[in-house]
Motif scaffolding. Structure first.
Motif, short mmCIF file in Angstrom:
data_model
loop_
_atom_site.label_atom_id
_atom_site.label_comp_id
_atom_site.label_asym_id
_atom_site.label_seq_id
_atom_site.Cartn_x
_atom_site.Cartn_y
_atom_site.Cartn_z
N LEU A 117 -67.43 -61.75 -39.95
CA LEU A 117 -67.71 -63.12 -40.38
C LEU A 117 -67.89 -64.04 -39.19
N ALA A 118 -67.10 -63.85 -38.13
CA ALA A 118 -67.24 -64.69 -36.93
C ALA A 118 -68.61 -64.48 -36.28
N ARG A 119 -69.06 -63.23 -36.20
CA ARG A 119 -70.40 -62.97 -35.62
C ARG A 119 -71.49 -63.56 -36.51
N LEU A 120 -71.32 -63.49 -37.82
CA LEU A 120 -72.32 -64.05 -38.72
C LEU A 120 -72.40 -65.57 -38.59
N ARG A 121 -71.27 -66.21 -38.42
CA ARG A 121 -71.27 -67.66 -38.24
C ARG A 121 -71.95 -68.06 -36.94
N ARG A 122 -71.74 -67.29 -35.87
CA ARG A 122 -72.42 -67.59 -34.60
C ARG A 122 -73.93 -67.43 -34.75
N ARG A 123 -74.35 -66.46 -35.52
CA ARG A 123 -75.79 -66.26 -35.73
C ARG A 123 -76.39 -67.43 -36.53
N VAL A 124 -75.66 -67.91 -37.52
CA VAL A 124 -76.18 -69.00 -38.34
C VAL A 124 -76.27 -70.29 -37.52
N ARG A 125 -75.36 -70.51 -36.60
CA ARG A 125 -75.38 -71.73 -35.80
C ARG A 125 -76.62 -71.82 -34.93
N ARG A 126 -77.24 -70.69 -34.60
CA ARG A 126 -78.43 -70.72 -33.75
C ARG A 126 -79.64 -71.28 -34.48
N PHE A 127 -79.64 -71.24 -35.79
CA PHE A 127 -80.78 -71.75 -36.57
C PHE A 127 -80.36 -73.10 -37.18
N LYS A 128 -80.96 -74.18 -36.66
CA LYS A 128 -80.56 -75.51 -37.09
C LYS A 128 -80.88 -75.74 -38.57
N GLY A 129 -82.06 -75.30 -39.00
CA GLY A 129 -82.44 -75.52 -40.39
C GLY A 129 -81.58 -74.73 -41.37
N ILE A 130 -81.21 -73.51 -41.00
CA ILE A 130 -80.41 -72.67 -41.88
C ILE A 130 -78.95 -73.07 -41.85
N ARG A 131 -78.50 -73.67 -40.72
CA ARG A 131 -77.09 -74.02 -40.61
C ARG A 131 -76.69 -75.04 -41.68
N GLN A 132 -77.56 -76.00 -41.95
CA GLN A 132 -77.25 -76.98 -42.99
C GLN A 132 -77.31 -76.36 -44.38
N THR A 133 -78.17 -75.38 -44.55
CA THR A 133 -78.31 -74.75 -45.87
C THR A 133 -77.12 -73.87 -46.19
N LEU A 134 -76.67 -73.07 -45.23
CA LEU A 134 -75.60 -72.11 -45.45
C LEU A 134 -74.28 -72.61 -44.88
N ASN A 135 -73.98 -73.88 -45.11
CA ASN A 135 -72.71 -74.41 -44.61
C ASN A 135 -71.51 -73.84 -45.37
N LYS A 136 -71.72 -73.19 -46.52
CA LYS A 136 -70.62 -72.57 -47.26
C LYS A 136 -70.01 -71.39 -46.50
N LEU A 137 -70.77 -70.85 -45.53
CA LEU A 137 -70.23 -69.75 -44.74
C LEU A 137 -69.09 -70.21 -43.83
N PHE A 138 -68.97 -71.51 -43.61
CA PHE A 138 -67.93 -72.03 -42.73
C PHE A 138 -66.72 -72.55 -43.51
N SER A 139 -66.68 -72.27 -44.80
CA SER A 139 -65.55 -72.70 -45.62
C SER A 139 -64.32 -71.84 -45.35
N PRO A 140 -63.12 -72.42 -45.28
CA PRO A 140 -61.91 -71.60 -45.07
C PRO A 140 -61.60 -70.68 -46.24
N ASN A 141 -62.20 -70.94 -47.40
CA ASN A 141 -61.96 -70.06 -48.54
C ASN A 141 -62.55 -68.67 -48.33
N LEU A 142 -63.52 -68.57 -47.43
CA LEU A 142 -64.15 -67.28 -47.20
C LEU A 142 -63.18 -66.30 -46.55
N GLU A 143 -62.34 -66.77 -45.65
CA GLU A 143 -61.34 -65.87 -45.08
C GLU A 143 -60.32 -65.43 -46.13
#
Length: 407
Positions: free
Chosen positions: A310-336
């Motif tokens: 999950l940490a690697r996936l979050r780093r990958r999403v941060r590289r794409f500015k347009g996708i980062r706003q769309t998939l902000n649910k990946l940074f929710s603490p509920n995911l852990e």
């Protein structure tokens, strides 16, 4: 009062205590019958009958005064007690039976894992705890307001006291992503495993992905060339063909939008997905991230391994500015917390046990319209709990009758 007497002779005479009226002597044409006298205990006129009659115990009771000119009978003084059939609905009897005896039977085969959830029904809220392996509702509470952390803490304390009284302990609890539960769970149950429902986490992620696909459709629709109505002229034929292609792509993205969130895709579906995302690299990246999110919940992994992915996936999403706003649910603490079940093979990943009871309650409310007050909601849930408790006995009875009938 007037009555008639027929002697055994062929002639009849009318007698009456009221003012006499001359009646001509007529010849009797009916078959001679027995003498009929008015019942001494009834206050209604007695009528002679050509058929033989006798006393009956059910008609030997006094009947109340006959009001009006039609003589309706509205009062009876029958000595037997009134029938109790239909006096009380089944919900009232069920609510009286949900006592400590029911909880003793329900916790006899307690698995140690529960699912907790709240159900909103108009101004009321139903708190429920269900055995996450036996799919059996244990306790519930109906509130007339939205729940707070104090309400949840009091509700959990009540259940913890019931467990301590019977010498039981809790191994794990599954809830949805509501912020009402983390703090009360720590206060009441301590360091018990807390699993956030996998279905709720993925549902939020899929909703964000579908919004991203809808955003692309709106962008394509805004890029449509403007052409007047009617058949396009020779100069506008290329624009008309381009408009038709864009409209076709918009329709494909809408018709096949489920392919962006579906877990497993066949080869034909993968080919369709590649076709409709041609020229849209952002959508292809979104689909790849969805695949990575699904791989996080693989039971073959441990929680530590899944958290590292999950940490690697979050780093990958941060590289794409347009996708980062769309998939902000990946940074929710509920995911852990949704990955906690990977270290406990007995801890269910979803709260389907309690959600199933909530769905049954909503389906019941579509047909039973009286269940709209707090008292009726509580009684109806109690009836549902008793039916679940008797399900095994009903199944055994059905099987016994089936085998006995088939020989």
């Amino acid at each position: 009062m007037t009555w008639a007497i027929w002697p055994l002779t062929a002639r009849g005479i009318w007698l009456s205590p009221i003012r006499s009226i001359a009646v001509p002597v007529v010849a009797g044409t009916s078959t001679p019958t027995c003498q009929t006298w008015p019942p001494p205990t009834a206050s209604i006129p007695a009528v002679s009958s050509p058929w033989r009659c006798d006393w009956w115990s059910r008609t030997a009771c006094r009947i109340g005064r006959l009001p009006g000119t039609y003589g309706e009978t509205i009062v009876s003084s029958y000595l037997l007690p009134r029938s109790r059939t239909g006096w009380r609905r089944g919900e009232k009897r069920a609510a009286e039976r949900i006592t400590d005896d029911y909880l003793d039977e329900a916790l006899a085969d307690f698995s140690g894992y529960i699912a907790a959830d709240e159900l909103y029904d108009g101004p009321y809220c139903v708190l429920s705890i269900v055995d996450n392996h036996q799919f059996k509702r244990l306790i519930y509470e109906v509130l007339d307001h939205d729940p707070t952390e104090e309400d949840i803490t009091r509700f959990f304390t009540r259940f913890q006291d019931a467990l301590k009284t019977r010498g039981l302990s809790l191994q794990g609890i599954t809830t949805d992503g509501s912020p009402l539960y983390p703090s009360p769970i720590v206060k009441v149950f301590g360091s018990v495993r807390h699993q956030v429902c996998q279905f709720h986490v993925l549902a939020e992620l899929n909703k964000a992905v579908l919004k991203a696909v809808a955003r692309v459709r709106r962008q394509l629709k805004a890029s449509l060339p403007h052409i007047g109505r009617g058949r396009p002229s020779r100069a506008n034929r290329k624009l008309a063909a381009r408009k038709k292609r864009i409209e076709s792509r918009i329709a494909d993205l809408f018709d096949h939008r489920h392919l962006f969130v579906q877990h497993h895709l066949t080869q034909a579906q993968q080919n369709t997905l590649r076709r409709i995302t041609r020229g849209q690299p952002g959508l292809r990246i979104v689909r790849q991230i969805v695949d990575e999110a699904y791989r996080l919940f693989d039971r073959r992994c441990r929680t530590e391994t899944a958290v590292a992915k999950l940490a690697r996936l979050r780093r990958r999403v941060r590289r794409f500015k347009g996708i980062r706003q769309t998939l902000n649910k990946l940074f929710s603490p509920n995911l852990e917390k949704a990955l906690t079940f990977l270290d406990d093979s007995l801890l269910p990943a979803t709260s389907n046990a309690v959600e199933r009871g909530n769905r049954r309650h909503r389906k019941m409310q579509k047909t039973v319209y009286r269940v709209r007050t707090g008292l009726h909601i509580s009684q109806r849930i109690a009836l549902d709990m008793l039916r679940d408790a008797q399900a095994q006995g009903r199944w055994q009875t059905t099987q016994t009758l089936h085998y006995a009938r088939t020989g």
